[in-house]
Write a protein that holds these residues in place. Structure first.
Motif, PDB file in Angstrom:
ATOM      1  N   VAL A  11       4.576  -7.157  10.495  1.00 21.52           N
ATOM      2  CA  VAL A  11       4.451  -6.289   9.272  1.00 21.52           C
ATOM      3  C   VAL A  11       4.622  -5.010   9.672  1.00 21.52           C
ATOM      4  O   VAL A  11       3.872  -4.489  10.396  1.00 21.52           O
ATOM      5  CB  VAL A  11       2.972  -6.335   8.574  1.00 21.52           C
ATOM      6  CG1 VAL A  11       3.163  -5.515   7.362  1.00 21.52           C
ATOM      7  CG2 VAL A  11       2.663  -7.804   8.124  1.00 21.52           C
ATOM      8  N   GLY A  14       2.428  -1.058   8.727  1.00 25.70           N
ATOM      9  CA  GLY A  14       1.509  -1.842   8.416  1.00 25.70           C
ATOM     10  C   GLY A  14      -0.152  -1.218   8.934  1.00 25.70           C
ATOM     11  O   GLY A  14      -0.927  -1.919   8.715  1.00 25.70           O
ATOM     12  N   ILE A  18       0.108  -0.510   1.581  1.00 24.89           N
ATOM     13  CA  ILE A  18       0.443  -1.837   1.156  1.00 24.89           C
ATOM     14  C   ILE A  18       0.389  -2.622   2.405  1.00 24.89           C
ATOM     15  O   ILE A  18       0.391  -3.987   2.558  1.00 24.89           O
ATOM     16  CB  ILE A  18       1.727  -1.866   0.397  1.00 24.89           C
ATOM     17  CG1 ILE A  18       1.568  -1.371  -1.099  1.00 24.89           C
ATOM     18  CG2 ILE A  18       2.254  -3.297   0.263  1.00 24.89           C
ATOM     19  CD1 ILE A  18       2.944  -1.009  -1.973  1.00 24.89           C
ATOM     20  N   ALA A  21      -2.958  -3.826   3.825  1.00 24.14           N
ATOM     21  CA  ALA A  21      -3.429  -4.874   2.825  1.00 24.14           C
ATOM     22  C   ALA A  21      -2.765  -6.022   3.025  1.00 24.14           C
ATOM     23  O   ALA A  21      -3.384  -7.128   3.130  1.00 24.14           O
ATOM     24  CB  ALA A  21      -3.236  -4.380   1.337  1.00 24.14           C
ATOM     25  N   THR A  22      -1.495  -6.152   3.324  1.00 21.60           N
ATOM     26  CA  THR A  22      -0.690  -7.361   3.626  1.00 21.60           C
ATOM     27  C   THR A  22      -1.247  -8.004   4.996  1.00 21.60           C
ATOM     28  O   THR A  22      -1.189  -9.254   5.002  1.00 21.60           O
ATOM     29  CB  THR A  22       0.695  -7.166   3.700  1.00 21.60           C
ATOM     30  OG1 THR A  22       1.071  -6.497   2.186  1.00 21.60           O
ATOM     31  CG2 THR A  22       1.622  -8.241   3.802  1.00 21.60           C
ATOM     32  N   ASN A  80       7.948  -3.557   5.286  1.00 21.95           N
ATOM     33  CA  ASN A  80       7.286  -2.536   4.368  1.00 21.95           C
ATOM     34  C   ASN A  80       7.501  -1.216   4.773  1.00 21.95           C
ATOM     35  O   ASN A  80       7.160  -0.184   4.015  1.00 21.95           O
ATOM     36  CB  ASN A  80       5.781  -2.907   4.487  1.00 21.95           C
ATOM     37  CG  ASN A  80       4.997  -2.116   3.740  1.00 21.95           C
ATOM     38  OD1 ASN A  80       5.033  -2.048   2.453  1.00 21.95           O
ATOM     39  ND2 ASN A  80       4.226  -1.117   4.286  1.00 21.95           N
ATOM     40  N   THR A 130       9.638  -4.915   0.989  1.00 22.91           N
ATOM     41  CA  THR A 130       9.102  -3.884   0.115  1.00 22.91           C
ATOM     42  C   THR A 130       9.893  -3.099  -0.716  1.00 22.91           C
ATOM     43  O   THR A 130      10.405  -2.063  -0.016  1.00 22.91           O
ATOM     44  CB  THR A 130       7.864  -2.904   0.585  1.00 22.91           C
ATOM     45  OG1 THR A 130       6.877  -3.929   1.079  1.00 22.91           O
ATOM     46  CG2 THR A 130       7.175  -2.277  -0.569  1.00 22.91           C
ATOM     47  N   ASP A 213      -3.740  -4.288  -2.750  1.00 22.32           N
ATOM     48  CA  ASP A 213      -4.061  -5.573  -2.645  1.00 22.32           C
ATOM     49  C   ASP A 213      -3.321  -6.704  -3.499  1.00 22.32           C
ATOM     50  O   ASP A 213      -3.025  -7.595  -3.087  1.00 22.32           O
ATOM     51  CB  ASP A 213      -5.653  -6.078  -2.842  1.00 22.32           C
ATOM     52  CG  ASP A 213      -6.349  -5.232  -1.787  1.00 22.32           C
ATOM     53  OD1 ASP A 213      -5.983  -5.257  -0.480  1.00 22.32           O
ATOM     54  OD2 ASP A 213      -7.672  -4.795  -2.030  1.00 22.32           O
ATOM     55  N   ALA A 216       0.092  -6.816  -1.970  1.00 21.20           N
ATOM     56  CA  ALA A 216      -0.140  -7.823  -0.895  1.00 21.20           C
ATOM     57  C   ALA A 216      -0.155  -9.142  -1.212  1.00 21.20           C
ATOM     58  O   ALA A 216       0.217 -10.145  -0.541  1.00 21.20           O
ATOM     59  CB  ALA A 216      -1.433  -7.240   0.108  1.00 21.20           C
TER      60      ALA A 216
END
Length: 251
Positions: A11, A14, A18, A21-22, A80, A130, A213, A216
């Protein structure tokens, strides 16, 4: 999403919002997760923090290779990482256009390019980008940001076509205005933060900002084997903003 157990996921961006959360959700469902970020120091176990600058190809290649080694391969890539911009087409200088496109669009190119050899070796390969509601709706004061996310949407579809026969699914999520640290900074900088938040809430038919969330959860679904027949799709998580046209309240 039980099928995520044992899969290796990367990710980007990260360490907050977002992306964090992912990463946490994928990990909670059994995936081994590496977080690539400019400032990964705050990332806690079992997530694997790795420093990477998606605007630098060598940095990306080194981090992706290290992630693959740490995770035992890469099955999932979540692109993301991104930066924002405010203004009309008159307001942002060329240097800012280059910087935002370099991160938001070429960052996806660099990371996916580095991950493809590992994704090709996976039986559950998936890439999720994303994107944003800004790719499909005209938002004021977002010319540069919207252009970058429109490119992400087009890139997602082209990538999906290029790699579907290799068994690699590629999709994107289109969040509405999300309650993330970046939006919080925008609100803090507004002349009237409360009024600005109320306006952002009202812009979405649901009457509130999207949560990290919630985005995610959509990313995790698209990344999981449960979505094995889903590719070339943009999943809106926007409180109805893209498709609903409500009458004013009380009518």
């Amino acid at each position: 999403m039980n099928g995520l157990s044992g899969l290796g996921a990367v990710v980007t961006g990260g360490a907050s919002g977002i992306g964090l959360a992912t990463a946490r959700l994928l990990s909670a469902h059994g995936a081994r997760v590496a977080v690539l970020d400019l400032k990964p120091d705050s990332v806690e176990e079992p997530l694997v923090p790795l420093r990477a600058d998606v605007a630098d190809d060598a940095s990306v290649r080194d981090a992706v290779a290290e992630a693959a080694q740490e995770l035992g391969g890469i099955d999932i890539l979540v692109n993301n990482a991104g930066i924002g911009a405010i203004g009309t087409v008159e307001d942002n200088p060329d240097e800012q256009w280059h910087a935002v496109l370099d991160v938001n669009v070429l960052g996806i190119v660099r990371t996916t390019r580095a991950a493809l050899p590992y994704l090709r070796a996976s039986r559950n390969a998936s890439v999720v980008n994303t994107c944003s509601i800004a790719a499909t709706a005209g938002l004021p004061q977002r010319a540069l940001y919207s252009a970058s996310k429109g490119a992400v949407l087009a890139l997602t579809l082209a990538m999906a076509a290029d790699h579907v026969r290799e068994g690699i699914r590629i999709n994107c999520v289109n969040p509405g205005t999300a309650d993330t640290p970046w939006v919080a900074r925008l609100l803090d900088a507004a002349d009237d933060p409360a009024a600005e938040r109320a306006a952002l809430n009202a812009r979405q038919p649901s009457g509130r900002l999207v949560t990290a969330d919630e985005v995610a959860a959509a990313i995790a679904y698209l990344a999981s084997p449960a979505a094995a027949s889903v590719t070339g799709t943009a999943l809106a998580v926007d409180g109805g903003m893209a498709g609903l046209r409500l009458r004013p309240a009380g009518e």
